[in-house]
Write an enzyme that holds these catalytic residues in place. Structure first.
Site: not given
Ligand SMILES: Cc1ncc(COP(=O)(O)O)c(C=O)c1O
Length: 425
Positions: A113, A187, A208, A213, A240, A244, A270, A351
């Site tokens: 990918w 995957e 992912s 998936h 950022h 934290r 996030r 498909e």
């Protein structure tokens, strides 16, 4: 949310959601179908009702449960698998602890990918594309060795379609040349090599949770890591450059309010708490869903074994695959007739997709990577021309699956009985 309200919500969802898995209006055998239901939706709604929508306790709980599942020291959740790849790549050039220098080379398989490749290039590293073996869809180890040069510092493996790479050989080669190893497992959640989950062999792995998936959080991803220190570094990059939520609290200069302490650069990748709510329930169902995927994939392999013009990828001796889809390589009379075959299947309501980006060096965007010779990837070209995949989903029932196999037979008969008109390559 009050227990009583939760029960009412769940009862309403049970009445409202379709009793059967919703079908795809265009395809009766689609690439994927929804695998979530009352549990995931009600907990996501609960996050909203309780005004706990941004990353919080559920995310941390899901990270820990995921790390336990794959056997990693820790894990850091992000908003997509592509973001997980980006974090892995940026961790290599983390300004506070750079492992690689700008211009150092990272080897990446040419069939994958694309965001796996872009993440390396975006981090200012040089992508060295490596050919793949069309019989496994994974890296060609000879080509991997051939492409190692003086500036090669890392191999970013991918376990395509749930098929694990031969990690014994990969590890040996990385050790021999002093290469860092990172893994794209987007995957391949659940795939193992020698009893060890993919994503735990090197510095980190990406996963992912996109809709199609092995498990889904709608959109979402995860990075596994080797220790707490590494996890904290990834958390800073995820949000950022902020301190934290670190496990080991950072300290700053006395005049800086610790609530707004920035210790590095960073993105905002996030996830939301709703995604983590999905993840907790999906993870609990993962083994059952993967078992069903394996069962269907085994049936498909038996079918393919009887048809000489079709082949499925071979799995390394010590590997256990976690089938993501049903990839097929065509040969013999069908070798150059993929388009006709997949057109027929699509017309019949099945498909299909090519094996992701095919030979990535042939994609227009590959120009970003500099002067590439697309003909230098012969294994990838085989996949580019002869490979495609069908969907795989735990909700597919046996009858539907049998109908798909019959239609595939009809497609083969149809193509074999019509004359092939050779088009220019
Ligand atoms: C091998 C591979 N890497 C990375 C990704 C990116 O994941 P996401 O779609 O969650 O961004 C995918 C997506 O399908 C993938 O297949």
């Amino acid at each position: 949310m009050k227990t009583e309200s939760r029960e009412q919500l769940q009862s309403w969802l049970r009445d409202t959601l379709p009793q059967q898995t919703p079908t795809n209006p265009r395809y009766w055998f689609p690439l994927t179908l929804p695998t979530y239901g009352v549990d995931e939706i009600s907990e996501a709604i609960e996050c909203m009702v309780d005004f706990q929508t941004s990353m919080g306790q559920r995310t941390r709980q899901f990270e820990q449960a995921f790390a336990n599942y794959v056997g990693a020291a820790d894990a850091v959740m992000v908003n997509s698998g592509s973001s997980a790849d980006l974090l892995l790549a940026y961790q290599l050039i983390n300004p506070l602890n750079p492992r690689l220098q700008p211009g150092d080379e990272v080897l990446v398989p040419v069939v994958t990918w694309p965001t796996q490749v872009w993440s390396v290039a975006m981090a200012g590293l040089k992508v060295q594309l490596v050919d793949v073996d069309p019989t496994t869809l994974n890296v060609d180890l000879d080509d991997l060795r051939r492409r190692i040069g003086p500036r090669t510092k890392c191999f970013f493996a991918v376990h395509l379609m749930g098929n694990p790479c031969a990690m014994d050989a990969v590890r040996k080669l990385c050790n021999e040349y002093g290469l860092l190893l990172i893994e794209d497992c987007c995957e391949a959640l659940g795939a193992q090599h020698d009893g060890q989950h993919v994503g735990t062999f090197g510095l980190g792995g990406s996963y992912s949770f996109f809709f199609s998936h092995h498990m889904t959080t709608m959109e979402g991803g995860m990075v596994t890591c080797v220790d707490q220190h590494h996890a904290d570094q990834l958390r800073v990059l995820r949000a950022h450059g902020w301190s934290r939520g670190l496990q080991n609290q950072a300290t700053g200069a006395a005049e800086i309010d610790s609530r707004y302490l920035f210790v590095n650069w960073g993105f905002n990748l996030r996830p939301t708490e709703l995604q983590a709510a999905f993840g907790l329930h999906q993870l609990a169902k993962l083994d059952a869903m993967n078992a069903r995927r394996r069962q269907l994939a085994a049936r498909f392999e038996d079918y393919v074994a009887q048809r000489p013009a079709l082949a499925t990828p071979s799995v390394p001796a010590a590997g256990t695959s976690s089938p993501f889809a049903l990839p097929v390589m065509l040969s013999g009379d069908l070798a150059h007739r993929r388009g006709e075959l997949t057109d027929y299947l699509e017309q019949q309501g099945i498909e299909t997709r090519p094996v992701v980006a095919g030979n990535l060096a042939r994609q227009p965007a590959a120009a970003i990577l500099g002067d590439l010779d697309p003909t230098a990837y012969r294994g990838a070209d085989e996949i580019h021309q002869r490979g495609f995949y069908l969907g795989l989903n735990p909700a597919f029932d046996d009858v539907l699956f049998g109908r798909m196999l019959d239609t595939l037979d009809a497609a083969i008969d149809h193509v074999s009985s019509t004359t092939h008109v050779r088009t220019a390559a």
